[in-house]
Design an enzyme around this catalytic site. Structure first.
Site, PDB file in Angstrom:
ATOM      1  N   HIS A   1       1.513 -11.219   4.836  1.00 26.36           N
ATOM      2  CA  HIS A   1       2.096 -12.396   5.315  1.00 26.36           C
ATOM      3  C   HIS A   1       3.622 -11.966   6.033  1.00 26.36           C
ATOM      4  O   HIS A   1       3.999 -12.147   7.027  1.00 26.36           O
ATOM      5  CB  HIS A   1       2.188 -13.532   4.629  1.00 26.36           C
ATOM      6  CG  HIS A   1       0.969 -14.343   4.705  1.00 26.36           C
ATOM      7  ND1 HIS A   1       0.415 -15.021   5.910  1.00 26.36           N
ATOM      8  CD2 HIS A   1       0.232 -14.905   3.588  1.00 26.36           C
ATOM      9  CE1 HIS A   1      -0.482 -15.826   5.631  1.00 26.36           C
ATOM     10  NE2 HIS A   1      -0.764 -15.774   4.303  1.00 26.36           N
TER      11      HIS A   1
ATOM     12  N   HIS B   1      -2.103 -10.228  -0.445  1.00 24.99           N
ATOM     13  CA  HIS B   1      -2.047 -11.027   0.435  1.00 24.99           C
ATOM     14  C   HIS B   1      -1.107 -11.779   1.045  1.00 24.99           C
ATOM     15  O   HIS B   1      -0.742 -11.824   1.980  1.00 24.99           O
ATOM     16  CB  HIS B   1      -3.291 -12.215  -0.016  1.00 24.99           C
ATOM     17  CG  HIS B   1      -3.332 -13.375   0.974  1.00 24.99           C
ATOM     18  ND1 HIS B   1      -4.787 -13.727   1.482  1.00 24.99           N
ATOM     19  CD2 HIS B   1      -2.623 -14.352   1.376  1.00 24.99           C
ATOM     20  CE1 HIS B   1      -4.580 -15.009   2.217  1.00 24.99           C
ATOM     21  NE2 HIS B   1      -3.407 -15.203   2.243  1.00 24.99           N
ATOM     22  N   GLU B   2      -0.201 -11.995   0.082  1.00 32.03           N
ATOM     23  CA  GLU B   2       1.231 -12.740   0.330  1.00 32.03           C
ATOM     24  C   GLU B   2       2.041 -11.518   1.077  1.00 32.03           C
ATOM     25  O   GLU B   2       2.788 -11.975   2.089  1.00 32.03           O
ATOM     26  CB  GLU B   2       1.916 -13.046  -0.899  1.00 32.03           C
ATOM     27  CG  GLU B   2       1.052 -14.446  -1.410  1.00 32.03           C
ATOM     28  CD  GLU B   2       0.670 -15.465  -0.748  1.00 32.03           C
ATOM     29  OE1 GLU B   2       1.290 -15.606   0.351  1.00 32.03           O
ATOM     30  OE2 GLU B   2      -0.399 -16.161  -0.875  1.00 32.03           O
TER      31      GLU B   2
ATOM     32  N   CYS C   1      -6.764 -18.844   2.953  1.00 34.76           N
ATOM     33  CA  CYS C   1      -5.448 -18.779   3.281  1.00 34.76           C
ATOM     34  C   CYS C   1      -4.790 -20.254   3.702  1.00 34.76           C
ATOM     35  O   CYS C   1      -5.610 -20.952   4.424  1.00 34.76           O
ATOM     36  CB  CYS C   1      -5.297 -17.644   4.382  1.00 34.76           C
ATOM     37  SG  CYS C   1      -3.359 -17.845   4.800  1.00 34.76           S
TER      38      CYS C   1
HETATM   39 ZN    ZN Z   1      -2.272 -16.769   3.234  1.00 30.13          ZN
END
Ligand code: ZN
Ligand code: ZN
Length: 178
Positions: free
Chosen positions: A147, A143-144, A101
Site C-alpha cells: 500500500h 500486503h501493507e 483488502c
Molecule cells: Zn489492503
C-alpha cells in the site's frame, strides 16, 4: 500536517491516493501519532488485520497491524523497510495464499509472495522496531507495505482471479465515479 483523526475513513479502490507512493513521516509529529491511534481503531472496527495510511487517504509511510493469532498485538510501523529473505539469508521461497483488502470489499485473490520477511521501522515512541516472520504475518507486512508503494492485490492476482473478480472491480469503479 493538519489532519483531524476523527474525520478519517477507509477509502476504497479506485481512490487515487491508493496509487501514490507514500512519503516518510516523523513519528514525533503529534498528528502522525493521533492518526496512527485512529487507524488502529478503524482496523478493529473493520475486522482487519492491518491498515496502511493511504487507506485512510494519507500518503504516509505508516501502517498498523494486529494479526490475530499470528501476532495479537496492536503495532504501528512508521517508515518501514522490508527484507524478503529467509532466516539463512537465502531468497525466500514463494507461497500462495488468499488475500482480501479493506479498500477492495468483496474481492479475494490468491497472491504469490515470499514466505519470509523481516521488517525494520520505528514505533510511535521513535524506538526502532525489528521483527522477522514467516507465513501469515510476513504476508500481512508485505500486503501493507505494498500500500505504501501504491500496489494493490488486484495488481498481483492471476488471470483466473481477474476473471472471477471482474464484476466486483467494475462495481467499485462505478460506485466511485457515482
Ligand atoms: Zn489492503
Ligand atoms: Zn480487534
Amino acid at each position: 500536517m493538519d489532519v483531524d483523526p476523527a474525520s478519517l475513513r477507509i477509502v476504497r479502490y479506485p481512490d487515487p491516493v491508493l496509487r501514490r507512493r507514500a512519503e516518510a513521516v516523523d513519528p514525533a509529529d503529534e498528528s502522525v501519532r493521533a492518526v496512527a491511534r485512529r487507524m488502529v481503531e478503524l482496523m478493529h472496527e473493520a475486522d482487519g488485520v492491518g491498515l496502511a495510511a493511504p487507506q485512510v487517504g494519507l500518503p504516509w509511510r505508516l501502517f498498523v497491524t494486529n494479526a490475530g493469532e499470528a501476532d495479537p498485538i496492536d503495532r504501528v510501523f512508521v517508515n518501514p523497510v522490508l527484507t524478503l529473505t529467509s532466516p539463512a539469508g537465502e531468497p525466500s521461497p514463494l507461497e500462495i495464499m488468499e488475500e482480501g483488502c479493506l479498500s477492495l470489499p468483496g474481492i479475494h485473490a490468491d497472491v504469490r509472495r515470499p514466505r519470509h520477511a523481516a521488517i525494520e521501522a520505528v514505533d510511535l515512541e521513535g524506538d526502532p522496531v525489528s521483527m522477522a516472520a514467516e507465513g501469515f504475518l510476513a504476508r500481512v507486512w508485505q500486503h501493507e507495505f505494498d500500500h505504501l508503494e501504491g500496489v494493490l492485490i488486484i495488481d498481483r492476482m492471476g488471470p483466473k482471479d481477474r476473471m472471477v473478480n471482474r464484476r466486483s472491480i467494475k462495481d467499485l469503479e462505478l460506485s466511485f465515479e457515482a
